[in-house]
Design an enzyme around this catalytic site. Structure first.
Site, PDB file in Angstrom:
ATOM      1  N   ASP A 124       0.842  -1.196   0.000  1.00 22.98           N
ATOM      2  CA  ASP A 124       0.000   0.000   0.000  1.00 22.98           C
ATOM      3  C   ASP A 124       0.886   1.258   0.000  1.00 22.98           C
ATOM      4  OD1 ASP A 124      -3.215   0.473   0.969  1.00 22.98           O
ATOM      5  OD2 ASP A 124      -1.844   2.183   1.134  1.00 22.98           O
ATOM      6  N   ILE A 125       0.482   2.233  -0.761  1.00 20.50           N
ATOM      7  CA  ILE A 125       1.256   3.478  -0.896  1.00 20.50           C
ATOM      8  C   ILE A 125       1.230   4.309   0.402  1.00 20.50           C
ATOM      9  CG2 ILE A 125      -0.573   5.065  -1.722  1.00 20.50           C
ATOM     10  CD1 ILE A 125       1.383   5.849  -3.984  1.00 20.50           C
TER      11      ILE A 125
ATOM     12  N   ASN B 104     -12.916  -3.629   2.355  1.00 22.15           N
ATOM     13  CA  ASN B 104     -13.914  -2.572   2.491  1.00 22.15           C
ATOM     14  C   ASN B 104     -14.864  -2.648   1.309  1.00 22.15           C
ATOM     15  OD1 ASN B 104     -12.707  -1.427   4.827  1.00 22.15           O
ATOM     16  ND2 ASN B 104     -11.167  -0.442   3.551  1.00 22.15           N
TER      17      ASN B 104
ATOM     18  N   GLU C 217     -12.318   3.114  -1.019  1.00 24.99           N
ATOM     19  CA  GLU C 217     -11.907   4.280  -1.824  1.00 24.99           C
ATOM     20  C   GLU C 217     -11.676   3.899  -3.274  1.00 24.99           C
ATOM     21  OE1 GLU C 217      -8.394   5.818   0.056  1.00 24.99           O
ATOM     22  OE2 GLU C 217      -9.459   6.196   1.922  1.00 24.99           O
ATOM     23  N   VAL C 218     -11.103   2.731  -3.492  1.00 24.81           N
ATOM     24  CA  VAL C 218     -10.781   2.316  -4.858  1.00 24.81           C
ATOM     25  C   VAL C 218     -11.800   1.246  -5.300  1.00 24.81           C
ATOM     26  CG1 VAL C 218      -9.034   1.320  -6.379  1.00 24.81           C
ATOM     27  CG2 VAL C 218      -8.333   2.797  -4.473  1.00 24.81           C
TER      28      VAL C 218
ATOM     29  N   HIS D  64     -10.228  -5.546  -3.626  1.00 27.95           N
ATOM     30  CA  HIS D  64      -8.905  -5.795  -3.041  1.00 27.95           C
ATOM     31  C   HIS D  64      -9.056  -6.107  -1.568  1.00 27.95           C
ATOM     32  CE1 HIS D  64      -9.857  -1.511  -2.625  1.00 27.95           C
ATOM     33  NE2 HIS D  64      -9.172  -1.552  -1.486  1.00 27.95           N
TER      34      HIS D  64
ATOM     35  N   HIS E 147      -6.957  -6.059   2.075  1.00 29.02           N
ATOM     36  CA  HIS E 147      -5.809  -5.496   2.775  1.00 29.02           C
ATOM     37  C   HIS E 147      -5.192  -6.590   3.642  1.00 29.02           C
ATOM     38  CE1 HIS E 147      -6.870  -1.108   2.242  1.00 29.02           C
ATOM     39  NE2 HIS E 147      -8.049  -1.666   1.973  1.00 29.02           N
TER      40      HIS E 147
HETATM   41  P1  5GP Z   1      -9.846   1.044   0.218  1.00 28.29           P
HETATM   42  O1  5GP Z   1     -10.175   2.210   1.092  1.00 28.29           O
HETATM   43  O2  5GP Z   1     -10.440   1.187  -1.167  1.00 28.29           O
HETATM   44  O3  5GP Z   1     -10.188  -0.268   0.867  1.00 28.29           O
HETATM   45  O4  5GP Z   1      -8.275   1.006   0.095  1.00 28.29           O
HETATM   46  C1  5GP Z   1      -7.578   1.599  -0.942  1.00 28.29           C
HETATM   47  C2  5GP Z   1      -6.106   1.565  -0.571  1.00 28.29           C
HETATM   48  O5  5GP Z   1      -5.350   1.786  -1.749  1.00 28.29           O
HETATM   49  C3  5GP Z   1      -5.691   2.621   0.442  1.00 28.29           C
HETATM   50  O6  5GP Z   1      -5.119   1.981   1.579  1.00 28.29           O
HETATM   51  C4  5GP Z   1      -4.674   3.477  -0.321  1.00 28.29           C
HETATM   52  O7  5GP Z   1      -3.602   3.913   0.481  1.00 28.29           O
HETATM   53  C5  5GP Z   1      -4.221   2.539  -1.430  1.00 28.29           C
HETATM   54  N1  5GP Z   1      -3.807   3.212  -2.656  1.00 28.29           N
HETATM   55  C6  5GP Z   1      -4.465   4.217  -3.315  1.00 28.29           C
HETATM   56  N2  5GP Z   1      -3.796   4.567  -4.420  1.00 28.29           N
HETATM   57  C7  5GP Z   1      -2.703   3.756  -4.482  1.00 28.29           C
HETATM   58  C8  5GP Z   1      -1.640   3.642  -5.430  1.00 28.29           C
HETATM   59  O8  5GP Z   1      -1.551   4.348  -6.433  1.00 28.29           O
HETATM   60  N3  5GP Z   1      -0.703   2.695  -5.165  1.00 28.29           N
HETATM   61  C9  5GP Z   1      -0.750   1.881  -4.059  1.00 28.29           C
HETATM   62  N4  5GP Z   1       0.230   0.988  -3.896  1.00 28.29           N
HETATM   63  N5  5GP Z   1      -1.747   1.960  -3.161  1.00 28.29           N
HETATM   64  C10 5GP Z   1      -2.718   2.889  -3.368  1.00 28.29           C
END
Ligand code: 5GP
Length: 122
Positions: free
Chosen positions: A33-34, A95, A103-104, A108, A110
């Site tokens: 994760d970034i 999530n 968010e994405v 996926h 975690h």
């Molecule tokens: P969500 O909230 O959708 O479950 O998690 C999305 C995750 O993707 C977040 O923890 C965020 O830090 C990570 N993320 C967003 N953009 C990028 C990216 O460009 N590269 C990587 N490696 N992680 C990302």
């Protein structure tokens, strides 16, 4: 449920955006994760175009489903957080949607580890 081909993980899967890759096979791509929330924070992304877990559960093949679940354990082993390792153990979560904090919009999981991950929900 409409899949957005321009989401950030779709771009990573297509190689348009770099990632710190951990593992890849027919079913998953895993990378760090970034913005890590724990000492170790990895993401296990489905290769297939699914918006979230509900979309995946209703449309994915049995092979894709088992491939993703096995992929989570495989990645946990690769990054050294598996419960088989002394001092190991980790949390995996997914999530889903707005209230779930997704968010994405590409499925996926975690993986958090490398330290005690604390309270399950804050
Ligand atoms: P969500 O909230 O959708 O479950 O998690 C999305 C995750 O993707 C977040 O923890 C965020 O830090 C990570 N993320 C967003 N953009 C990028 C990216 O460009 N590269 C990587 N490696 N992680 C990302």
């Amino acid at each position: 449920m409409t899949y957005d081909k321009n989401n950030i993980f779709a771009k990573i899967l297509r190689g348009e955006i770099p990632c710190k890759k951990i593992y890849e096979d027919e079913y998953v791509l895993a990378f760090y994760d970034i913005n890590p929330q724990k000492k170790i924070h990895a993401l296990v992304v489905s290769k297939g175009e699914y918006v979230n877990l509900d979309d995946f559960s209703s449309k994915a093949s049995d092979k894709e489903i088992s491939g993703l679940i096995k992929g989570i354990s495989l990645v946990a082993k690769k990054i050294g957080v598996s419960d088989e390792v002394k001092g190991g153990g980790y949390r995996s979560l997914v999530n889903i949607g707005e209230n779930g904090g997704q968010e994405v919009p590409h499925l996926h999981f975690h993986i958090f580890g490398g330290e005690k991950v604390g309270k399950m929900v804050s």
